[in-house]
Design an enzyme around this catalytic site. Structure first.
Site: not given
Ligand SMILES: *[C@@H]1O[C@H](CO)[C@@H](O)[C@H](O)[C@H]1NC(C)=O
Ligand SMILES: *[C@@H]1O[C@H](CO)[C@@H](O)[C@H](O)[C@H]1NC(C)=O
Ligand SMILES: *[C@@H]1O[C@H](CO)[C@@H](O)[C@H](O)[C@H]1NC(C)=O
Ligand SMILES: *[C@@H]1O[C@H](CO)[C@@H](O)[C@H](O)[C@H]1NC(C)=O
Ligand SMILES: *[C@@H]1O[C@H](CO)[C@@H](O)[C@H](O)[C@H]1NC(C)=O
Length: 572
Positions: A285, A281, A484
């Site tokens: 990002d 994650e 995400s």
């Protein structure tokens, strides 16, 4: 005369002390968060009761003032037709407005001091206090609470939480919204790796989404990067001890970043970057925020305040209220079921988003990865909205897939794209027309008992969420999927637009929604094909809402066509 005055003052002081003693004596109490879910989330186990002398940190959310005025100001600075558009408040202006009353500050301080709690830190806006105290002190102050150790999450994080609800003295009811660090567990990411689509490969096909694919699809040219001459910056926030590695970013840019100017490293890390393994994650990002918002200075909030007992999301909000100079765009891929959070907490977090909006910060949240969601209560099914996605003061980003997963073609709905209607926040005026239009024209509306048509509807926009390449722990990983991924991509593009605005002497975009809906999503590619997932039952057969022309609660207004979006968002 003087003596009389003196006497009067003494009288007042004595009265105040008596009054404080009375209201804080704990005879009557109230429960600030009776509706907060306290079940232990899957993947966490209890390790037993915490030692009474152990230290923990709790956050006290103090009652703010002038919230009506704050909401008017947000409206004025975010509406392009207002004379105050773009005239953002400074953090100090916001503090002046919302700072708790002297009585609130005094009452809470007195209550904490009486229990021997000395070590507290406030923020610029004075509406939060974070205190270090022993478990014994905490259990004394928060009657009913009982602190236990838990371990869980992908990084086997240790936290201290109370499985029982807490009460505060009745006298604090006008002064304290809630106490953080007792119930809510750190959020987990729902990012997933999907199986590789099966299609016979031949030349000219792309095998998954890379920065080049993003930049091609959203019509970014090599010139569409940060110039390095403005003081522009962007940020993403990570929770649950999710780290990125600078070396992964370097390898990612080496593999995928050769055809656009970019920055080699993150400009600032706020919080703690552990030495542990990188999280997919966090890697995702950072890598995509810095590829879409290429060559723009990037900050990472990394597991802020991961001390035992704290809520990292709350700590991130505190950091925003304690720094007067911040990046203009923040992307966050975190969400909880709206129904699992207390209404006091949700309302207060929403006020924090208003404070950010008043300052001209753009907050982007992932819409979630379970479509409309599914919630079974008393034998009935309904959809399950997610928060902060459902906040009317953030811009929520949904997800799309390529029609042909191997070609840079039109986008269709990614079935996981979170979307729906809040059960807490009423529909804000900026989206009145768009949502009414959708409800009256969609040919595939689910049964009305499944959602609250009067609520804030989301997402607002979308971007690709399917089949990304990410480098994590030195290994390139394919087919990573989730909103995400779409959220930092959209955030990066808004940063590029801010770059042009700043260089031409205009304020940054700030809270985008009023403007986005006023412009009817101009500059965005309207996704009109596909539906997202929901409850697997006979009534809805796994289907939630379907996208269509214009705004819809699956992909919002659609995905960015950069040159067109820049044109429409550059002026005023
Ligand atoms: C806010 O910033 C001040 C000054 O930098 C610092 O002393 C204080 O501890 C910070 N507050 C919190 C809650 O971290
Ligand atoms: C990228 O940013 C740097 C400063 O960080 C600047 O010197 C450079 O010119 C920028 N590249 C492009 C293509 O604008
Ligand atoms: C703007 O520039 C100053 C000075 O170079 C720097 O200290 C500050 O962090 C920058 N602000 C942001 C939001 O990047
Ligand atoms: C529907 O949403 C409104 C806010 O728009 C809320 O007041 C109401 O309680 C919600 N109804 C249900 C059944 O959740
Ligand atoms: C990019 O431009 C092409 C050509 O004008 C257009 O067909 C495509 O839809 C644009 N991309 C998006 C996301 O709108």
């Amino acid at each position: 005369m003087t003596a009389d005055l003196q006497k009067g003052r003494m009288g007042l002081r004595a009265w105040l002390l008596w009054f404080l003693a009375l209201i804080l004596s704990g005879k009557c109490s109230y429960s600030p968060e009776p509706d907060q879910q306290r079940t232990i989330p899957p993947g966490w186990v209890s390790l037993g009761r915490a030692d009474p002398e152990e230290k923990l940190s709790l956050t006290f959310a103090l009652r703010q003032q002038n919230l009506e005025r704050l909401s008017e100001l947000v409206q004025a600075v975010s509406d392009p037709s207002s004379p105050h558009y773009g005239k953002y408040l400074t953090l100090e202006d916001v503090a002046e407005l919302v700072r708790p009353s002297p009585l609130t500050l005094l009452t809470v301080q007195k209550w904490l001091l009486a229990a021997g709690v000395w070590s507290c830190h406030s923020v610029t806006t004075q509406d939060f206090l974070t205190c270090w105290l022993s478990v014994r002190q905490a259990e004394l102050l928060l009657s009913g609470a009982e602190f236990h150790h838990y371990v869980g999450g992908p990084a086997k994080t240790h936290v201290v939480r109370s499985p029982h609800s807490y009460q505060l003295p009745q006298g604090l009811a006008p002064h304290v919204d809630f106490v953080g660090g007792l119930h809510r567990f750190p959020p987990t990411s729902s990012l997933r790796q999907r199986p590789e689509p099966q299609v016979a490969g031949h030349m000219g096909l792309h095998l998954g989404v890379t920065p080049s694919v993003i930049r091609e699809r959203y019509n970014l040219s090599a010139q569409d990067v940060g110039s390095g001459t403005s003081n522009n910056s962007q940020a993403c926030a990570q929770f649950l001890e999710q780290y990125f590695h600078g070396s992964d970013l370097a390898e990612f840019m080496h593999l995928f970043g050769s055809n656009f100017a970019h920055q080699a490293s993150v400009a600032r890390v706020i919080g703690q970057q552990g030495r542990g393994r990188a999280g997919i994650e966090a890697s995702l990002d950072v890598q995509y925020l810095m590829s879409a918002g290429a060559n723009i200075s990037t900050w990472v909030y990394s597991s802020p305040g991961r001390h035992e007992g704290q809520e990292p999301f709350l700590q991130w909000l505190l950091l925003l209220s304690n720094e007067s100079v911040l990046p203009h765009v923040h992307t966050v891929s975190y969400g909880d079921d709206e129904d699992s959070l207390s209404s006091t907490y949700i309302q207060r977090v929403n006020t924090e988003f208003m404070k950010a909006a008043a300052r001209g910060l753009t907050l982007l949240f992932a819409s979630g990865d379970s479509g409309a969601g599914c919630w079974s209560t008393s034998g009935r099914h309904k959809f399950r909205p997610s928060f902060p996605a459902s906040s009317p003061y953030v811009t929520t980003v949904g997800g799309t897939s390529f029609q042909n997963p191997f070609l840079v073609t039109n986008e269709i709905v990614d079935f996981i794209s979170g979307g729906g209607f809040s059960n807490v926040f009423p529909r804000p005026s900026y989206q009145e027309e768009a949502v009414a239009q959708f409800l009256s024209s969609s040919p595939h509306l689910p049964p009305s008992s499944y959602y609250n048509a009067s609520g804030r509807a989301y997402p607002d926009v979308a971007a690709l969420s399917d089949g990304y390449w990410v480098v994590s722990n030195s290994v390139p990983i394919p087919w990573v999927s989730g909103t995400s991924a779409s959220t930092p991509v959209f955030g990066g593009l808004l940063s590029l637009i801010n770059e042009h605005r700043i260089l031409s002497g205009r304020p940054p975009l700030g809270f985008l929604n009023p403007r986005l809906y006023q412009q009817h999503g101009e500059g965005l590619f309207d996704v009109t094909h596909g539906c997202h997932e929901s409850c697997l039952n006979e009534e809805v057969e796994g289907q939630g809402f379907c996208s269509g022309p214009g705004w819809d609660p699956v992909t919002g207004w659609g995905t960015p066509n950069f040159p067109a979006l820049l044109k429409i968002l550059l002026n005023p």
